[in-house]
Design a protein around this motif. Structure first.
Motif, PDB file in Angstrom:
ATOM      1  N   LYS A  89       0.841  -1.217   0.000  1.00 21.98           N
ATOM      2  CA  LYS A  89       0.000   0.000   0.000  1.00 21.98           C
ATOM      3  C   LYS A  89       0.867   1.255   0.000  1.00 21.98           C
ATOM      4  N   GLU A  90       1.914   1.226   0.850  1.00 19.18           N
ATOM      5  CA  GLU A  90       2.799   2.400   0.908  1.00 19.18           C
ATOM      6  C   GLU A  90       3.466   2.662  -0.436  1.00 19.18           C
ATOM      7  N   ALA A  91       3.707   1.588  -1.191  1.00 13.40           N
ATOM      8  CA  ALA A  91       4.328   1.747  -2.512  1.00 13.40           C
ATOM      9  C   ALA A  91       3.292   2.109  -3.577  1.00 13.40           C
ATOM     10  N   GLY A  92       2.032   2.311  -3.166  1.00 11.62           N
ATOM     11  CA  GLY A  92       0.987   2.706  -4.113  1.00 11.62           C
ATOM     12  C   GLY A  92       0.399   1.550  -4.903  1.00 11.62           C
ATOM     13  N   VAL A  93       0.596   0.329  -4.402  1.00  9.89           N
ATOM     14  CA  VAL A  93       0.075  -0.845  -5.106  1.00  9.89           C
ATOM     15  C   VAL A  93      -1.336  -1.147  -4.589  1.00  9.89           C
ATOM     16  N   TYR A  94      -2.258  -1.474  -5.484  1.00 10.35           N
ATOM     17  CA  TYR A  94      -3.595  -1.909  -5.058  1.00 10.35           C
ATOM     18  C   TYR A  94      -3.545  -3.391  -4.703  1.00 10.35           C
ATOM     19  N   VAL A  95      -4.265  -3.756  -3.636  1.00  9.76           N
ATOM     20  CA  VAL A  95      -4.256  -5.148  -3.180  1.00  9.76           C
ATOM     21  C   VAL A  95      -5.685  -5.685  -3.180  1.00  9.76           C
ATOM     22  N   ILE A  96      -5.876  -6.785  -3.897  1.00  7.68           N
ATOM     23  CA  ILE A  96      -7.198  -7.424  -3.961  1.00  7.68           C
ATOM     24  C   ILE A  96      -7.076  -8.844  -3.404  1.00  7.68           C
ATOM     25  N   GLY A  97      -7.856  -9.157  -2.393  1.00  7.87           N
ATOM     26  CA  GLY A  97      -7.910 -10.527  -1.873  1.00  7.87           C
ATOM     27  C   GLY A  97      -8.690 -11.390  -2.847  1.00  7.87           C
ATOM     28  N   TYR A  98      -8.215 -12.606  -3.056  1.00 12.65           N
ATOM     29  CA  TYR A  98      -8.855 -13.504  -4.022  1.00 12.65           C
ATOM     30  C   TYR A  98      -9.264 -14.800  -3.322  1.00 12.65           C
ATOM     31  N   ASP A  99     -10.539 -15.101  -3.315  1.00 13.09           N
ATOM     32  CA  ASP A  99     -11.144 -16.319  -2.761  1.00 13.09           C
ATOM     33  C   ASP A  99     -11.087 -16.389  -1.223  1.00 13.09           C
ATOM     34  N   ARG A 100     -10.054 -15.830  -0.603  1.00 14.36           N
ATOM     35  CA  ARG A 100      -9.910 -15.862   0.860  1.00 14.36           C
ATOM     36  C   ARG A 100      -9.766 -14.437   1.389  1.00 14.36           C
ATOM     37  N   LEU A 101     -10.263 -14.216   2.591  1.00 13.25           N
ATOM     38  CA  LEU A 101     -10.155 -12.892   3.227  1.00 13.25           C
ATOM     39  C   LEU A 101      -8.703 -12.600   3.619  1.00 13.25           C
ATOM     40  N   LEU A 102      -8.299 -11.329   3.545  1.00 13.43           N
ATOM     41  CA  LEU A 102      -6.998 -10.885   4.064  1.00 13.43           C
ATOM     42  C   LEU A 102      -7.281 -10.228   5.412  1.00 13.43           C
ATOM     43  N   GLU A 103      -6.782 -10.855   6.487  1.00 13.88           N
ATOM     44  CA  GLU A 103      -7.177 -10.454   7.840  1.00 13.88           C
ATOM     45  C   GLU A 103      -6.115  -9.603   8.518  1.00 13.88           C
ATOM     46  N   ASN A 104      -6.576  -8.852   9.537  1.00 17.68           N
ATOM     47  CA  ASN A 104      -5.666  -8.093  10.400  1.00 17.68           C
ATOM     48  C   ASN A 104      -4.710  -7.199   9.640  1.00 17.68           C
TER      49      ASN A 104
END
Ligand code: BGC
Length: 381
Positions: free
Chosen positions: A139-154
């Motif tokens: 995120k700090e590097a400006g990259v978008y992050v999309i979780g796929y099939d499983r949740l990204l927690e915490n």
């Protein structure tokens, strides 16, 4: 040629599914006794989608990272192939890697995707709660992050998650189990055992929770008897989704509890574990119990058709990949994350969820469910 139809059919379907889930309405394959997905509990109307100004677009042909947990089940192999082919066709430069169930390997792969200038990283986590810092780095590097099939927690390092309703999936598995028992195993009570998936995968406890919301009342009223007494997720989980471990557990449950009893049914969280449990029962000289599954893997679709596995649940990889690429296209064009009414709290933030509906499959409806899937239709012969 890149398509940028923001409101594609897939998206419309998702929005409809989301609306239905929010209303608690029943859909095909569900019954009125089903509760709605637990995500309705945390669901809220949200302006969750960040505005375009917050989310600048990026160049065509950009690098897109896809980090998958492993290739041990058919859905992940399909995802690897489809992301590689479809991102390439859409004009992107994909880096698609799988982490072999190893958290450290996945962290390193994601770090190297950031270093290689990925604009979006799509992540199916090995362990939903162990990627916090590397995703925040993204995120700090400006990259978008999309979780796929499983949740990204915490972590705050996630823009949205694309998935099939996981609590709903568990409900469908349990409903199919009950239906199969009534159809095939005479009058209640029925002897059953319960299996869960890998405890690090955030889907696994949700599948189990959805299933138990249907099964627990039937255990309480004596319709179902869990002969081993093992009904907690921790007792029933299968480390790393390892089919061999599930088969070993089934072998010992049978040896320890069923020398003088028939086993009538087994709740199984996916097709690999379903086939492992069926094999263990056959080896122990039991009649084949009613067994649930997930993924509509080719081998299990054949077993369902032959009457050897009672049910599976279809969660088509092509739909999940299409939905993900739709979001990537929106981000690339500078339109930000599409809006959605569903969010789930991941322990740190409310994550926008793009949720597709899973569909239960038995021999009775298989031809209907796979009508548009020629390769699975081939198996129904
Ligand atoms: C997926 C299932 C898969 C399992 C094991 C889960 O998170 O939703 O489709 O069978 O992981 O790979």
């Amino acid at each position: 040629m890149k398509k940028r139809t923001l409101l594609s059919m897939a998206m419309v379907a998702t929005m409809m599914a989301t609306t239905f889930a929010g209303c608690g309405g029943s859909r095909e394959g569900t019954t009125d006794t089903a509760t709605t997905d637990d995500q309705t509990a945390t669901e809220q109307t949200t302006d969750g989608a960040a505005t375009t100004a917050d989310m600048p677009g990026f160049e065509e042909g950009a690098t897109i990272g896809v980090s998958l947990p492993w290739l041990g089940t058919q859905n992940w192999k399909e995802a690897e192939e489809m992301f590689t082919a479809q991102l390439t066709d859409a004009g992107y430069n994909p880096i698609v890697q799988a982490a072999d169930q190893k958290v450290t390997q996945q962290q390193q792969q994601i770090e190297s995707m950031i270093e290689n200038g990925a604009k979006v990283i799509v992540v199916g986590p090995v362990d939903g709660s162990q990627l916090g810092s590397v995703l925040e780095q993204a995120k700090e590097a400006g990259v978008y992050v999309i979780g796929y099939d499983r949740l990204l927690e915490n972590t705050s390092g996630v823009d949205g998650v694309v998935q099939f309703g996981s609590v709903k999936t568990g409900e469908l598995q349990a409903q199919a189990l009950l239906q199969g028992l009534e159809e095939q195993k005479g009058e209640a009570p029925y002897n059953i055992e319960l299996f869960g998936g890998g405890p690090a995968d955030p889907n696994a406890p949700n599948f189990f929770k959805g299933a138990m919301s249907v099964l627990q009342p039937k255990i309480d009223d004596g319709t179902l008897v869990v002969v081993s007494g093992q009904t907690d997720f921790t007792q029933c989980a299968t480390q790393d989704w390892d089919n061999a471990k599930a088969q070993q557990r089934m072998d010992s449950l049978l040896a320890g509890n069923y020398s003088d009893k028939d086993i009538d049914g087994v709740l199984c969280p996916n097709d690999g574990i379903a086939r492992a449990c069926i094999t263990a029962c056959e080896n122990a000289g039991q009649d084949i119990p009613v067994v649930s599954g997930l993924d509509a893997e080719n081998e299990s679709v054949e077993w369902v058709w032959q009457g050897r596995q009672y049910s599976t649940v279809a969660k088509p990889t092509e739909d999940l990949v299409a939905e993900t690429i739709e979001i990537i296209d929106s981000l690339q064009a500078g339109n930000g994350m599409p809006s959605t009414d569903v969010t789930t709290n991941n322990g740190v933030i409310d994550v926008p969820i793009y949720e597709l509906p899973p569909v239960v499959v038995t021999k009775d409806n298989a031809k209907e469910v796979f009508a548009n899937d020629p390769s699975r239709m081939e198996l129904l012969k």
